[in-house]
Write a protein that holds these residues in place. Sequence first.
Motif, short mmCIF file in Angstrom:
data_model
loop_
_atom_site.label_atom_id
_atom_site.label_comp_id
_atom_site.label_asym_id
_atom_site.label_seq_id
_atom_site.Cartn_x
_atom_site.Cartn_y
_atom_site.Cartn_z
N UNK A 1 0.84 -1.19 0.00
CA UNK A 1 0.00 0.00 0.00
C UNK A 1 0.89 1.25 0.00
N UNK A 2 0.61 2.19 -0.88
CA UNK A 2 1.47 3.36 -0.97
C UNK A 2 1.21 4.34 0.17
N UNK A 4 0.68 7.43 -0.13
CA UNK A 4 -0.43 8.30 -0.51
C UNK A 4 -1.76 7.68 -0.11
N UNK A 5 -1.89 6.37 -0.39
CA UNK A 5 -3.15 5.67 -0.06
C UNK A 5 -3.41 5.69 1.43
N UNK A 8 -4.41 9.13 2.47
CA UNK A 8 -5.77 9.44 2.00
C UNK A 8 -6.79 8.71 2.85
N UNK A 9 -6.48 7.45 3.15
CA UNK A 9 -7.39 6.65 3.98
C UNK A 9 -7.57 7.31 5.35
N UNK B 25 -8.47 5.59 -3.23
CA UNK B 25 -7.85 4.81 -2.16
C UNK B 25 -7.47 3.41 -2.62
N UNK B 28 -4.22 1.78 -5.68
CA UNK B 28 -2.83 1.36 -5.54
C UNK B 28 -2.65 0.29 -4.46
#
Lengths: 148, 244
Positions: A1-2, A4-5, A8-9, B25, B28
């Motif tokens: 999982x990046x 960024x993700x 964002x989450x 979300x 990726x």
Amino acid sequence: MSLFSVKLMQSVIVFFALLSFASLANRPEFEVELKNHLFYPAEIEIPANTKVKLVIYNRDTTPEEFDSFDLNREKVIFPQKKSVIFIGPLPPGRYKFFGEFNPNSAQGTIIVVPKKSVADTNIETLALVYTAPLAANSLLLKEVLHVN
Amino acid sequence: MNFLIFKKLTRFSFLLLILSAFSALTCQVALADGVVVDKVYHPYVLPNEQEFEWRMLSHQNDAGNSLGQRIAYGKSITDNVMIEFYIVGERDKDGDFGLSAYEVETRWMMTDQGEYWADWGLSLEVEKVHELDIWEVTTGLLFEKEFGRDSLALNAFLIYESGSDIKNEFETEFRLQYRYRWLPQVQPAIEIYIGQDYTGIGPTFMGIQRFDGQKQLKWELGFITGLNGDDKDHILRASIEYEF
């Protein structure tokens, strides 16, 4: 999982959590009693477009389940206990509810009316309505006692 | 009138925001190795409730048809916590249907329905694959928001797979259901399922039939189409839940 993700989450969860748990102060409160498998009052007027708190006291010795497809609510009320159900905000209309264990007798309706039509249950207003005459009576009594 | 249009636009924009946030979300992250399409959970638990559940999932794609079924028994152990035990069966590559996994699931209703702007719940699942050293632990955030007679439910899952027969890894899954509460027995919905290598969308119908007391029968039937570029990628899902 990046990264960024993950960020964002986190942001989405925090955003919804803050929005969700934001305090909605001054919710009007309405009380209903369940006695002998009947709701008292069976019709409750609540203001339109306002979230309200419905407090149901189960005076019976058996449990009941408040159920309403119109209101999208389902809640168990244990015997000799109270239960809180949050309703709304709703547009004007009639919304039926019933007790799942006694559907033939335990029936009621929430009547959502435009705000101005609702009986004002605000505690400050009620206090003014009831205490002003009392205060006046008290003054009158004092005057009478003083004269005598 | 203008206010109503503004309200509808705001609601639409809000839904778009949620959809885009969750889509972004998932673009990726890795998906669970199993099928993403299952069931969209609602963050509600009722005390004194017991249930039997049957779920079926038929997946048709270029590789053929696969079938999964699960039966479950659930019981609320407190006013806001429910525990459910599953036995999962699947049809294998030889066409034989047999036991494939066991699962324990708990759901916690964190907020009272309607108490706040939205309703929240948490889920925790532990699954063990039959005869293989594969464990799957899933934590899920359950969200539901009412818009008049419409309801939006979102599930976000974080999954950890481990064991000597599988590569240890974290994965995520997202599920969305937008439902119109038309009649108790018939409630149409749109569902979206997102994960690695899979995005599916399709109509679902569900309903509830009440009987005496707490007895009620819930049903769901959905047809989800995969948007992954395969010529054929359809999933038919069904579930029946008897609560008592």
